[in-house]
Design a protein around this motif. Structure first.
Motif, PDB file in Angstrom:
ATOM      1  N   THR A   2       0.859  -1.178   0.000  1.00 46.83           N
ATOM      2  CA  THR A   2       0.000   0.000   0.000  1.00 46.83           C
ATOM      3  C   THR A   2       0.900   1.234   0.000  1.00 46.83           C
ATOM      4  O   THR A   2       1.874   1.298   0.762  1.00 46.83           O
ATOM      5  CB  THR A   2      -0.914   0.044   1.240  1.00 46.83           C
ATOM      6  OG1 THR A   2      -1.737  -1.120   1.260  1.00 46.83           O
ATOM      7  CG2 THR A   2      -1.795   1.291   1.234  1.00 46.83           C
ATOM      8  N   ARG A  15      -2.924  -0.401  -3.995  1.00 44.99           N
ATOM      9  CA  ARG A  15      -3.766   0.586  -3.334  1.00 44.99           C
ATOM     10  C   ARG A  15      -2.905   1.804  -2.976  1.00 44.99           C
ATOM     11  O   ARG A  15      -1.785   1.662  -2.490  1.00 44.99           O
ATOM     12  CB  ARG A  15      -4.380  -0.013  -2.073  1.00 44.99           C
ATOM     13  CG  ARG A  15      -5.392   0.917  -1.399  1.00 44.99           C
ATOM     14  CD  ARG A  15      -5.934   0.313  -0.130  1.00 44.99           C
ATOM     15  NE  ARG A  15      -6.924   1.181   0.489  1.00 44.99           N
ATOM     16  CZ  ARG A  15      -7.285   1.091   1.765  1.00 44.99           C
ATOM     17  NH1 ARG A  15      -6.751   0.151   2.546  1.00 44.99           N
ATOM     18  NH2 ARG A  15      -8.176   1.919   2.265  1.00 44.99           N
ATOM     19  N   ILE A  67      -3.211   5.512  -0.987  1.00 43.99           N
ATOM     20  CA  ILE A  67      -3.977   6.389  -0.112  1.00 43.99           C
ATOM     21  C   ILE A  67      -3.277   7.747  -0.019  1.00 43.99           C
ATOM     22  O   ILE A  67      -2.080   7.817   0.285  1.00 43.99           O
ATOM     23  CB  ILE A  67      -4.115   5.789   1.303  1.00 43.99           C
ATOM     24  CG1 ILE A  67      -4.765   4.403   1.244  1.00 43.99           C
ATOM     25  CG2 ILE A  67      -4.894   6.722   2.221  1.00 43.99           C
ATOM     26  CD1 ILE A  67      -4.702   3.646   2.572  1.00 43.99           C
ATOM     27  N   VAL A  75      -3.332  10.904   2.273  1.00 43.59           N
ATOM     28  CA  VAL A  75      -3.827  11.457   3.534  1.00 43.59           C
ATOM     29  C   VAL A  75      -3.552  12.951   3.496  1.00 43.59           C
ATOM     30  O   VAL A  75      -2.391  13.373   3.487  1.00 43.59           O
ATOM     31  CB  VAL A  75      -3.147  10.801   4.751  1.00 43.59           C
ATOM     32  CG1 VAL A  75      -3.737  11.369   6.045  1.00 43.59           C
ATOM     33  CG2 VAL A  75      -3.319   9.287   4.714  1.00 43.59           C
ATOM     34  N   GLU A 105      -7.032   7.137  -3.521  1.00 49.13           N
ATOM     35  CA  GLU A 105      -8.181   7.462  -2.677  1.00 49.13           C
ATOM     36  C   GLU A 105      -7.707   8.434  -1.605  1.00 49.13           C
ATOM     37  O   GLU A 105      -6.545   8.391  -1.195  1.00 49.13           O
ATOM     38  CB  GLU A 105      -8.763   6.210  -2.036  1.00 49.13           C
ATOM     39  CG  GLU A 105      -7.789   5.459  -1.140  1.00 49.13           C
ATOM     40  CD  GLU A 105      -8.331   4.121  -0.666  1.00 49.13           C
ATOM     41  OE1 GLU A 105      -8.894   4.089   0.447  1.00 49.13           O
ATOM     42  OE2 GLU A 105      -8.183   3.121  -1.398  1.00 49.13           O
ATOM     43  N   ILE A 161      -8.002  10.303   2.173  1.00 49.77           N
ATOM     44  CA  ILE A 161      -8.505  10.439   3.538  1.00 49.77           C
ATOM     45  C   ILE A 161      -8.255  11.894   3.913  1.00 49.77           C
ATOM     46  O   ILE A 161      -7.100  12.351   3.936  1.00 49.77           O
ATOM     47  CB  ILE A 161      -7.790   9.493   4.516  1.00 49.77           C
ATOM     48  CG1 ILE A 161      -8.059   8.036   4.145  1.00 49.77           C
ATOM     49  CG2 ILE A 161      -8.236   9.773   5.948  1.00 49.77           C
ATOM     50  CD1 ILE A 161      -7.286   7.040   5.000  1.00 49.77           C
ATOM     51  N   ILE A 189      -2.231   7.451  10.089  1.00 50.58           N
ATOM     52  CA  ILE A 189      -3.597   7.247   9.612  1.00 50.58           C
ATOM     53  C   ILE A 189      -3.586   6.355   8.367  1.00 50.58           C
ATOM     54  O   ILE A 189      -4.383   5.421   8.242  1.00 50.58           O
ATOM     55  CB  ILE A 189      -4.267   8.600   9.319  1.00 50.58           C
ATOM     56  CG1 ILE A 189      -4.552   9.338  10.629  1.00 50.58           C
ATOM     57  CG2 ILE A 189      -5.560   8.404   8.518  1.00 50.58           C
ATOM     58  CD1 ILE A 189      -5.007  10.774  10.445  1.00 50.58           C
ATOM     59  N   GLY A 190      -2.663   6.650   7.432  1.00 49.13           N
ATOM     60  CA  GLY A 190      -2.577   5.839   6.217  1.00 49.13           C
ATOM     61  C   GLY A 190      -2.137   4.420   6.489  1.00 49.13           C
ATOM     62  O   GLY A 190      -2.670   3.464   5.903  1.00 49.13           O
ATOM     63  N   LYS A 219      -2.556   2.742   9.278  1.00 48.19           N
ATOM     64  CA  LYS A 219      -3.663   2.052   9.947  1.00 48.19           C
ATOM     65  C   LYS A 219      -4.745   1.639   8.961  1.00 48.19           C
ATOM     66  O   LYS A 219      -5.389   0.589   9.118  1.00 48.19           O
ATOM     67  CB  LYS A 219      -4.252   2.963  11.026  1.00 48.19           C
ATOM     68  CG  LYS A 219      -5.323   2.291  11.870  1.00 48.19           C
ATOM     69  CD  LYS A 219      -5.817   3.222  12.974  1.00 48.19           C
ATOM     70  CE  LYS A 219      -6.885   2.533  13.825  1.00 48.19           C
ATOM     71  NZ  LYS A 219      -7.381   3.441  14.907  1.00 48.19           N
ATOM     72  N   ALA A 220      -4.941   2.441   7.913  1.00 46.91           N
ATOM     73  CA  ALA A 220      -5.981   2.138   6.922  1.00 46.91           C
ATOM     74  C   ALA A 220      -5.566   1.048   5.948  1.00 46.91           C
ATOM     75  O   ALA A 220      -6.402   0.503   5.228  1.00 46.91           O
ATOM     76  CB  ALA A 220      -6.339   3.409   6.140  1.00 46.91           C
ATOM     77  N   SER A 221      -4.280   0.705   5.925  1.00 51.06           N
ATOM     78  CA  SER A 221      -3.793  -0.307   4.982  1.00 51.06           C
ATOM     79  C   SER A 221      -4.056  -1.711   5.524  1.00 51.06           C
ATOM     80  O   SER A 221      -4.270  -1.896   6.723  1.00 51.06           O
ATOM     81  CB  SER A 221      -2.295  -0.122   4.736  1.00 51.06           C
ATOM     82  OG  SER A 221      -1.559  -0.460   5.898  1.00 51.06           O
ATOM     83  N   ASN A 222      -4.013  -2.683   4.635  1.00 52.15           N
ATOM     84  CA  ASN A 222      -4.189  -4.078   5.067  1.00 52.15           C
ATOM     85  C   ASN A 222      -3.187  -5.003   4.368  1.00 52.15           C
ATOM     86  O   ASN A 222      -3.447  -6.186   4.193  1.00 52.15           O
ATOM     87  CB  ASN A 222      -5.623  -4.550   4.824  1.00 52.15           C
ATOM     88  CG  ASN A 222      -6.041  -4.419   3.367  1.00 52.15           C
ATOM     89  OD1 ASN A 222      -5.219  -4.097   2.506  1.00 52.15           O
ATOM     90  ND2 ASN A 222      -7.309  -4.670   3.095  1.00 52.15           N
TER      91      ASN A 222
END
Length: 264
Positions: A9, A38, A40, A42, A62, A64, A78-79, A81-84
C-alpha cells in the motif's frame, strides 16, 4: 512484479501540495505495466486544489481528508492504519516514482529481512545496500509484520526528526534499517508545500521543537540542547548586525520552537 505490488500500500501525505501532486501521481501511473497497488492520499486539511487533483485521479488514488493539519507523522499513521498489506510505503508528494524502483525496493526489503528500507533520493554512483541508523522520511518502506511490535511515528513530532526517531526505535529493537543506494526515487525537496514567509517560520519553529523533543526522549546530554540554543542565539545576533533578516527569522523560529518544549 505484480505479485509484489499486491503486497503493498502506498501512503502519500499532502498539505497544500497541488503544485507537485499531479506529477507525483503521474510518475507511477505512467510507468505501471499492470494494475497499481492501493494508494492512499492522507491530506492535512489543504486549502488549495489538492482535493480536486485527488478526485480527478480517483482511478488510482483514494483520499482520507483530515479536519486539521495533524503533521507528517500523524498523517502517516492514519494511512498505515488504513492499509491491510504487509508492506506500506510512506511518501512525500514531491517524489518521482516508478514501478521498477518500487519493485526493486520491495525485493531488497524482503531479501534482507529488513524492517525499513529507503532508496537514494538523488542519483548515486554507489550501488550498495547498507544498514544505516536512519533514513530520510520522504520515502520509507515498512514491513508491518516487523514494525507492528515497534510502533510507527511518534505523534509528538509534528514535523522533522520523526524519521530519525522511528529508525532509531527499529534499530534499538534489533531490526534492520537499510539504504538501497542503487534504487533511485528522486525527491525534489521543499516542494511538498508552497513556501511563504509564514510557512518558513512554521517549519523552523518545528525544527527547533522537534530537536529538543528528540533530545529529551532519547536522553541526550543537556549540553546538546544548550549548544543548540547558543548557536541559534548567536545566529540571531549575527543576522541582525549583517542585515540578514531571513536568517534572523529562521534562527528566532528555532529558538521559539525549542523554548516551547523547555518552558512547558
Amino acid at each position: 512484479m505484480q505479485d509484489l505490488l499486491n503486497e503493498l500500500t502506498l501512503v502519500t501525505v499532502t498539505y497544500n501540495s497541488a503544485k507537485v501532486l499531479p506529477a507525483h501521481i503521474a510518475s507511477f501511473r505512467d510507468t505501471a505495466s499492470a494494475a497499481m497497488p492501493r494508494w492512499i492520499v492522507v491530506d492535512n486539511a489543504s486549502t488549495d486544489a489538492t482535493d480536486e487533483i485527488a478526485a480527478a485521479n480517483s482511478d488510482c488514488v483514494e483520499m482520507i481528508k483530515c479536519k486539521e493539519n495533524l503533521g507528517f507523522g500523524s498523517a502517516c499513521n492514519i494511512g498505515i492504519k488504513a492499509s491491510n498489506t504487509r508492506y506500506v510505503m510512506v511518501l512525500n508528494p514531491d517524489t518521482q516514482l516508478s514501478e521498477a524502483a518500487i519493485d526493486q525496493l520491495l525485493t531488497e526489503i524482503k531479501a534482507h529481512g529488513a524492517a525499513i528500507a529507503g532508496p537514494a533520493l538523488r542519483p548515486e554512483q554507489d550501488t550498495s545496500v547498507v544498514k544505516v541508523p536512519w533514513l530520510v522520511g520522504a520515502v520509507l518502506l515498512f514491513d508491518t509484520q516487523l514494525m507492528d511490535s515497534v510502533g510507527y511515528f511518534d505523534e509528538q513530532f509534528f514535523l522533522y526528526v520523526e524519521d530519525v526517531d522511528i529508525c532509531k526505535r527499529a534499530n534499538d529493537a534489533g531490526l534492520d534499517v537499510i539504504h538501497c543506494r542503487h534504487i533511485s526515487i528522486p525527491h525534489i525537496g521543499g516542494g511538498s508545500t508552497v513556501r511563504t514567509k509564514a510557512v518558513y517560520e512554521f517549519i523552523h519553529f518545528h525544527r527547533g521543537r522537534s530537536y529538543v523533543l528528540y533530545a529529551q526522549k532519547h536522553g541526550l546530554p543537556d549540553e546538546h540542547i544548550e549548544l543548540y540554543m547558543k548557536k541559534n542565539t548567536k545566529r540571531c545576533v549575527i543576522a541582525l548586525f549583517s542585515f540578514g533578516l531571513a536568517r534572523y527569522r529562521r534562527a528566532r523560529a528555532k529558538l521559539r520552537g525549542a523554548r516551547s518544549v523547555l518552558n512547558a
